[in-house]
Design an enzyme around this catalytic site. Structure first.
Site, short mmCIF file in Angstrom:
data_model
loop_
_atom_site.label_atom_id
_atom_site.label_comp_id
_atom_site.label_asym_id
_atom_site.label_seq_id
_atom_site.Cartn_x
_atom_site.Cartn_y
_atom_site.Cartn_z
N TYR A 33 5.34 -10.04 7.61
CA TYR A 33 5.16 -8.63 7.52
C TYR A 33 5.42 -8.35 9.12
O TYR A 33 5.24 -8.98 9.97
CB TYR A 33 3.66 -8.31 7.33
CG TYR A 33 3.49 -8.00 6.15
CD1 TYR A 33 3.39 -6.66 5.32
CD2 TYR A 33 3.18 -8.94 5.11
CE1 TYR A 33 3.44 -6.45 3.91
CE2 TYR A 33 2.92 -8.93 3.77
CZ TYR A 33 3.09 -7.72 3.13
OH TYR A 33 2.76 -7.46 1.92
N ASP A 84 0.95 -1.30 0.06
CA ASP A 84 0.02 -0.01 -0.06
C ASP A 84 0.78 1.27 0.10
O ASP A 84 2.16 1.05 0.34
CB ASP A 84 -0.99 -0.20 1.32
CG ASP A 84 -2.08 -1.03 1.26
OD1 ASP A 84 -2.22 -1.52 0.04
OD2 ASP A 84 -2.63 -1.41 2.31
#
Length: 269
Positions: free
Chosen positions: A108, A51
């Protein structure tokens, strides 16, 4: 010849990885640098789509180059690229492996700090919070590997062929003073804004505005919560990408400020 390129980037100034005509993006910047070096159009394919403002301490893309080069391409690329993108390795591959479709695991890290700190700005997400219920947040995180369908915790689930994600591990850590939070999660795939949405739900649990049972009910029913508040993007890092034929250690540890040079200051909850 196909090559895998191992990179890292600070995504704060970019509108994500994916190339878009009207906004700054990591893919477009790299493709322009490669095309300038080789004097021909070079297209690349990344291992995923981060993103806007999200970082990657490990990221891979693949490219096809018709003829071998006789210069140090890593040096030339790093000289052309801005300081917030770094090339670590260029790896010749046999056959036509795919940087995105061949990845078997992605990890992540999400970093959050609960006090104003100018040196963490852009590297970690700032939330002015106090008295989070770590135990309840830990209980919610422990549920994640037990469920496979994450339809409830993504944006636009109908655009996917399926919403199954095989979460292999998830953990929550705090630093010695209890004012920095680190959320780690590994899975074969992730859905749109899935980690930021999960982090947002965990913060609600920590603040007492959402119960662990309510959180689990969405995993069971696959129904999206009435109100979704994704956590800020700048605390999120794609930190590890693994292939059946390639498993490299990340070349960077995010930030010495965040890590304090080692993981020893983080306590697993």
């Amino acid at each position: 010849m196909r090559y895998f390129v191992h990179i890292g980037y600070n995504g704060l100034q970019y509108n994500g990885w994916q190339k878009q005509a009207t906004v700054m993006n990591v893919q477009g910047v790299i493709e322009k640098s490669l095309s300038d070096i080789f004097k021909t159009l070079i297209a690349i394919n990344g291992c995923g789509r981060t993103d806007a403002q999200v970082h990657a301490s490990q990221f891979f893309f693949h490219m096809d180059i018709e003829h071998p080069w006789d210069f140090d391409l890593v040096f030339r690329l790093n000289k052309l690229l801005p300081l917030n993108i770094a090339v670590y390795d260029i790896i010749p591959m046999d056959g036509l492996p795919h940087a995105r479709f061949d990845a078997v695991q992605r990890s992540y890290d999400y970093f959050l700090h609960t006090y104003k700190d100018p040196f963490l700005n852009g590297l970690s997400s700032y939330y002015l919070l106090d008295g989070l219920d770590w135990d309840k947040m830990k209980d919610a995180v422990a549920l994640l590997p037990l469920y496979k369908d994450y339809r409830a915790f993504c944006t636009h689930p109908d655009k996917y062929e399926h919403t199954l994600c095989y979460v292999r591990s998830a953990s929550l850590m705090v630093d010695e003073k209890g004012d920095k939070l680190r959320f780690q999660i590994s899975s074969n795939r992730f859905l749109g804004k899935m980690i930021r949405i999960l982090m947002g739900q965990l913060l609600k649990i920590g603040k007492g505005t959402l119960s662990v049972d309510e959180f689990e009910s969405h995993l069971i029913s696959k129904q999206t919560p009435a109100l979704i508040t994704p956590a800020h993007p700048q605390g999120l890092y794609l930190s590890k990408v693994t292939y059946p034929y390639l498993d490299l250690a990340p070349r960077t540890d995010f930030s010495a400020i965040l890590q304090r040079q080692s993981d020893t200051s983080w306590k697993k909850l």
